[in-house]
Design an enzyme around this catalytic site. Sequence first.
Site, PDB file in Angstrom:
ATOM      1  N   CYS A 101     -12.105 -10.010   9.772  1.00  0.00           N
ATOM      2  CA  CYS A 101     -13.434 -10.608   9.625  1.00  0.00           C
ATOM      3  C   CYS A 101     -14.155 -10.172   8.358  1.00  0.00           C
ATOM      4  CB  CYS A 101     -14.303 -10.267  10.849  1.00  0.00           C
ATOM      5  SG  CYS A 101     -14.682  -8.489  11.008  1.00  0.00           S
ATOM      6  N   ASP A 136       0.862  -1.180   0.000  1.00  0.00           N
ATOM      7  CA  ASP A 136       0.000   0.000   0.000  1.00  0.00           C
ATOM      8  C   ASP A 136       0.897   1.228   0.000  1.00  0.00           C
ATOM      9  OD1 ASP A 136      -2.483   1.528   0.334  1.00  0.00           O
ATOM     10  OD2 ASP A 136      -1.702   1.961   2.335  1.00  0.00           O
ATOM     11  N   GLU A 156      -1.761  -1.394  -5.802  1.00  0.00           N
ATOM     12  CA  GLU A 156      -3.027  -0.791  -6.213  1.00  0.00           C
ATOM     13  C   GLU A 156      -2.877  -0.067  -7.547  1.00  0.00           C
ATOM     14  OE1 GLU A 156      -5.340   0.613  -2.278  1.00  0.00           O
ATOM     15  OE2 GLU A 156      -3.393   1.561  -2.577  1.00  0.00           O
ATOM     16  N   ASP A 159      -2.691   1.481   7.288  1.00  0.00           N
ATOM     17  CA  ASP A 159      -1.897   1.134   6.114  1.00  0.00           C
ATOM     18  C   ASP A 159      -1.634  -0.365   6.037  1.00  0.00           C
ATOM     19  OD1 ASP A 159      -1.782   3.840   5.467  1.00  0.00           O
ATOM     20  OD2 ASP A 159       0.022   4.151   6.666  1.00  0.00           O
ATOM     21  N   CYS A 211     -15.543  -7.326  15.197  1.00  0.00           N
ATOM     22  CA  CYS A 211     -14.732  -8.340  15.892  1.00  0.00           C
ATOM     23  C   CYS A 211     -13.821  -7.737  16.952  1.00  0.00           C
ATOM     24  CB  CYS A 211     -13.906  -9.132  14.888  1.00  0.00           C
ATOM     25  SG  CYS A 211     -12.693  -8.135  13.974  1.00  0.00           S
TER      26      CYS A 211
END
Length: 306
Positions: free
Chosen positions: A264, A105, A209, A290, A283
């Site tokens: 989750c 990222d 990305e 990040d 959760c």
Amino acid sequence: MVNHNLAQAFKMLFRHQGGYPRFKSRRAIQQAYTGRSVCRVLAKRRVKLPKLGSIRTSKTTRLTNGKIKCYTVCLAPTGRYYLSLQVAVAAPKQLSKTGKGVGIDVGITDLAVSSDGIKYGTFNAKWAEKQATKWQSMYAKRKHRATVAVRQWNYNHKTMKTELDDYRNWQRARQQKARYQAKVANQRKDYLHKLTTTLVKQYDVIIIEDLKTKNLQKNHCLAKAITNASWCQFRTMLAYKCAWYGKRLVVVKPNYTSQICSHCGYHSGPKSLKIREWTCPNCGTHHDRDINAAVNILRKGLKAVG
């Protein structure tokens, strides 16, 4: 050579890979010429060029196993001459497989954050950038004073005219400004080369990305920081180095990577840039923004690869 460059420019235009070719004057800031004649390495740090003869260069030891196809000599705004060679060499050796994959990222605070939790800082050259800004201001002031002096002299002296190029003070400032700007660019490129080479050596699959940098730069508060991070150059280096060394680069869509819990899968909604850490309401897992995004990028890429 000019006709060849013109033909290549029109080919890229028809493939929608570039705009319409523009005429470049020899009076432009960066002057250059390209040739395809015989160019030979005479000795260490010595290259023979047509018409120019023997010139002193560097890094000639890298040309021992390659064939020089063409050369380009250019005069940079810094006042230095550069020789660029197009050389045909053998394909680089493939790197050994590590069996690892990573999601990356990119950001402003940290240039790259891996799904392993490793953070690579953003390039920083504050001193050189400060000097470039200082000399940019001095260059603008000196050129303005020279322009006023030229107009006054030409108005009062009809027979003996002067030109702006006759004043060397502002030209020295322009050259000094260009040198500091080139220093920042070279340091940034060196930092990105070292970082991308490290990533390619450590991982077999790298997932990033597909960010639209041009759209993100419309935010004027973050435009300078995004430009300084050089996300596009970072991705370009990763792409060709993965192709060289037998690694794989996967590009995924950036949708909701920082909003979905990597534990989750709960979608917690959009968050402002001020929120760097958050807790999943479903959760209760505490996330670094990040690192959580990098893990989601990794999962998206592995799902796309299959």
